[in-house]
Design an enzyme around this catalytic site. Sequence first.
Site, PDB file in Angstrom:
ATOM      1  N   LYS A   1      22.506 -24.514 -18.600  1.00 47.13           N
ATOM      2  CA  LYS A   1      22.525 -25.741 -17.788  1.00 47.13           C
ATOM      3  C   LYS A   1      23.537 -25.634 -16.661  1.00 47.13           C
ATOM      4  CE  LYS A   1      20.365 -26.917 -21.560  1.00 47.13           C
ATOM      5  NZ  LYS A   1      19.012 -27.287 -21.835  1.00 47.13           N
TER       6      LYS A   1
ATOM      7  N   TRP B   1      19.383 -32.274 -31.730  1.00 53.22           N
ATOM      8  CA  TRP B   1      18.401 -31.411 -31.086  1.00 53.22           C
ATOM      9  C   TRP B   1      17.522 -30.811 -32.182  1.00 53.22           C
ATOM     10  CZ3 TRP B   1      19.167 -25.664 -30.108  1.00 53.22           C
ATOM     11  CH2 TRP B   1      18.212 -25.161 -29.214  1.00 53.22           C
TER      12      TRP B   1
ATOM     13  N   ASP C   1      28.487 -27.062 -30.783  1.00 51.02           N
ATOM     14  CA  ASP C   1      27.413 -26.644 -29.885  1.00 51.02           C
ATOM     15  C   ASP C   1      27.801 -27.210 -28.516  1.00 51.02           C
ATOM     16  OD1 ASP C   1      25.199 -26.246 -28.361  1.00 51.02           O
ATOM     17  OD2 ASP C   1      23.761 -27.124 -29.769  1.00 51.02           O
TER      18      ASP C   1
HETATM   19  C1  LMR Z   1      16.415 -29.444 -24.480  1.00 48.22           C
HETATM   20  O1  LMR Z   1      16.963 -30.010 -25.424  1.00 48.22           O
HETATM   21  O2  LMR Z   1      15.503 -29.959 -23.832  1.00 48.22           O
HETATM   22  C2  LMR Z   1      16.907 -28.088 -24.041  1.00 48.22           C
HETATM   23  O3  LMR Z   1      18.010 -27.719 -24.804  1.00 48.22           O
HETATM   24  C3  LMR Z   1      15.852 -27.065 -23.991  1.00 48.22           C
HETATM   25  C4  LMR Z   1      15.385 -26.613 -25.348  1.00 48.22           C
HETATM   26  O4  LMR Z   1      15.435 -25.413 -25.592  1.00 48.22           O
HETATM   27  O5  LMR Z   1      14.969 -27.439 -26.162  1.00 48.22           O
END
Ligand code: LMR
Length: 395
Positions: free
Chosen positions: A246, A130, A211
């Site tokens: 979520k 992420w 996480d």
């Molecule tokens: C995502 O990865 O789309 C979500 O976790 C929202 C975000 O804050 O990026």
Amino acid sequence: MFEKIAAAPADPILGLTEEFKKDTRSDKINLGVGVFKTEDGKTPILNCVKKAEKRILESENTKSYLSIAGVPGFDKLVQDLIFSAKSDVVASSRARTVQAPGGTGALRIGGDFIHQQNVSSTIWISDPTWANHMKVFGAAGLKIERYKYYNKETHSFDLQAALDSLKAAKPGDTVLFHGCCHNPTGSDPSAEEWETLGKFTAEHGLLPFFDFAYQGFSKGLEEDAAGVRTFEKYHKEFIVANSFSKNFGLYNERIGGLTVVCANSGDADKAFSQMKIAVRANFSNPPAHGGKIVAEVLSDPELKKEWEDEVKAMRDRILDMRKLFVEKLKAEGIDWGFIVKQNGMFSFTGLTPEQVDKIKADCGVYCVRNGRINVAGISTKNVDALVKAIKHVLA
Ligand code: LMR
């Protein structure tokens, strides 16, 4: 003084939502940000949440500050979700939890805690991950290293590659794992692979940091905790940042938790005092509403059951969309069978950044530039247009 400031690029995920809103095409499709959507493209408020909110509104008689750690009882309810009922972590009172503004807030408090307490100066983060992980842990002052995670050929987690890169980690370094539903790949370690990772990180003196943002979105609320629970066997000390964005649909309430597990209850008390210092320095004490909703639902057996059913319904819808999407692609000669093997909200399509730009420009389909799609954004109404758009960019 500010004239020298350079403009920052748009956020790779949240920036897409802004762009999508401005797009005037009526047939546009948003597969960007990770939010659950119904068949009608809505992100609903869960029924259990509505009921809890009603009770809170009726009984609430003050808006005075919460304690630094958050809503009373929130900590134990979070621990009961993360750990098994028989867990020694809970029985020996070795964990401490603070309420945090979302999973992101929990990650930051965790990052500050390990940096300020000189636990670790380096955190190993999967590649890919992420995008915000680098910003959060970088802002906490940690040095960031990457470990290999994904095999593009097999479209799955690559254990050997991960272990090979983690061999360079030094005792005391932190390793970030995604508890389930790896973001962005949707590919998680198997039960055996979690065992290997647990053993490896323990033998190398590494601190696991989970996480855990998607509990309930892969196989089930209990099943999805398997990775975290496996590590209990190998590690006396680890950290879990969990999110209720979520699985409670409480995205804009910003509600999550940071749990630090210690070797004994005395260490946990000391760690807790420092976790509270990190909270105080960041936002003083958490906002109340989201924490109260979660506590109300999880402490009432009837509401909790309704919540579990609603999580299952969200999970099932995403799984149905994975199957439908793969079938429709197959009918057009595109074999993306790996999509049904990936977990949670996301799939890593293999689309290149150029193909992502093209599908957006030509077809109004919005995906993250690394090729990640939010499968929850697919519906029976838009799937044909989506498949057509994919065929167009693969041609
Ligand atoms: C995502 O990865 O789309 C979500 O976790 C929202 C975000 O804050 O990026």
